[in-house]
Design an enzyme around this catalytic site. Structure first.
Site: not given
Ligand code: DMJ
Length: 456
Positions: A119, A246, A343, A362, A446
């Site tokens: 993160e 992902d 979600e 997304e 990303t």
């Protein structure tokens, strides 16, 4: 590493796909008023943050408070850093300069506490690098490098795959039970850092981690979702395109697009071929990707993370436009039903399995990526639906908040850092035609950080 050569990951193949999906002239719309709305919302939300949570990690948009992330109990200025290149590309120059000044005068990463390596890298290292790309201020590069240096001890494992957490001051590491996403989502930021500093350690650490994970794929060429970074042993059998996996696949493609790295392209092709072969699942005419056993291919469940809704764009980039469009259409149908995606969604039951929405970007990401590829107006309509639903249901007194329940639209009280870096930028770029962005040669990470393609 090689220099940046090819077109950015969202800029490639435009001509090819345009042939397959011609723009429908009859649906032409003037999108610039919507772009102005997006910019106005960004400016308004930033001013709320400036007034109530300046320098804090995240604002609580309902109560006006703040929260910390990724360090517990100490602020790093997450929102501010995530917002910078979005402010710049929108031409909100005074606000951008104000934010850069805060980084120069107040950003301090020598704090005794642990952060998620993944993160911190995608959000803060990436945010500082994209801000540096916007204005060229060497202070921003120095801050990005300082922070990456504090993450580097996590990579000192027998396999080269990083621990999940590291203490920013002491370098103490924690939690070896990691996953492909937290192992393989470094190359664009860390390769950029190596290119800009001339120090190959960042690129090499990122690449070694990717190789180590990929080398442990099953005979079906699938990766599972949990792995021990010390031994390289899998700790789970579930293969997924969603959470914890992902962006591993995303960054394989990005390594190819950003650096022309053929090894990344080969790994991407192998992984995607396996996913298409073993996880593709059609129900009621819709395309989904099941979670399967990574060694047998047996379906384990039919739940789908909202996080996976970016995957249609990635598939199209990688040459699988038909599947990419079909998968995005599947998610668009869920959005049409609820307004806001839940979600988690069980596609066999056609019902949500997690009712919240963490202010997610997304589907807007997929729409933007697909639009860059084929310029089909339908992606702008999809992004417009996403934006309008967000403005209707997520807007609170002091900014934009996540939802506790997409069926009732009950608001929670949290604005994640990525909101400032991702969807607001995707909306702006898809509607504005701004001259500050090179629509043919660009790269967004990303986290939506622009590492290539800002035009000064
Ligand atoms: C972002 O932090 C990044 O896109 C990450 O790869 C996963 N998703 C979140 C936003 O939902």
């Amino acid at each position: 590493m090689r220099p940046v050569t090819g077109p950015g990951r969202r800029g490639v193949l435009g001509g090819l796909l345009a042939l397959a999906a011609p723009v429908r002239a009859a649906r032409r719309t003037d999108w610039h008023p919507l772009a102005a709305d997006v910019r106005a919302e960004m400016a308004w939300a930033w001013d709320q943050y400036r007034a109530r949570a300046w320098g804090k990690d995240e604002i609580k948009p309902v109560s006006g408070g703040s929260s910390t992330f990724p360090l517990k109990g100490q602020h790093l200025g997450l929102t501010l850093i995530e917002a910078l290149d979005t402010l710049w590309v929108m031409g909100l120059d005074d606000r951008f300069a104000d934010g850069v000044a805060w980084v120069r005068d107040h950003a301090d990463f020598a704090l005794d506490g642990e952060v998620s390596v993944f993160e911190t890298s995608i959000r803060l290292v990436g945010g500082l690098l994209s801000a540096h790309h916007a204005c060229g201020d060497p202070m921003l590069l120095a801050r990005a490098r300082d922070l990456a240096d504090r993450l580097l001890p996590a990579f000192a494992t027998p396999t080269g795959m990083p621990y999940r957490f590291v203490n920013l001051l002491t370098g103490a590491v924690r939690d070896p039970a990691t996953n492909p996403a937290e192992v393989g989502t470094f190359l664009p930021e860390w390769g950029t850092l190596s290119r800009l500093t001339g120090d190959p350690r960042y690129h090499d650490a990122a690449m070694k981690a990717v190789r180590a994970c990929y080398a442990r794929r099953s005979r079906l060429d699938l990766l599972a979702v949990k792995i021990d970074c010390r031994t390289g042993e899998w700790l789970d059998r579930r293969a997924t395109i969603g959470s914890y996996a992902d962006s591993f696949y995303e960054y394989l493609w990005d390594g190819w697009q950003l650096y022309g790295d053929r090894e990344c392209k080969a790994m991407f092709d192998t992984c995607i071929a396996a996913i298409l072969r073993h996880q593709r699942d059609r129900r009621d005419g819709r395309l989904w990707f099941a979670d399967v056993d990574f060694e047998t291919g047996a379906i384990l469940n039919t739940r789908q993370d909202e996080l996976a809704s970016f995957f249609g764009g990635l598939l199209a980039q990688g040459g699988h436009a038909r599947d990419g469009i079909a998968y995005t259409d599947s998610w668009a149908a869920v959005q049409a039903r609820y307004g806001v995606l839940p979600e988690e969604w069980d596609y066999a039951a056609a019902a949500p399995t997690q009712l919240g929405n963490a202010l997610r970007p997304e589907l807007a990401d997929a729409a933007f990526t697909l639009w860059l590829l084929d310029r089909d107006e339908r992606w702008r309509h999809l992004a417009a639906d996403h934006f309008r639903a967000m403005r209707r249901w997520h807007r609170a007194a002091y900014g934009y908040t996540d939802l506790a329940d997409v069926t009732t639209k009950r608001q929670a009280d949290h604005c994640p850092g990525y909101w400032w870096s991702e969807q607001m930028k995707y909306y702006w770029l898809i509607f504005s035609d701004t001259p500050r962005f090179d629509y043919r040669r660009n790269y967004l990470s990303t986290e939506g950080n622009v590492l290539l393609g800002l035009v000064r």
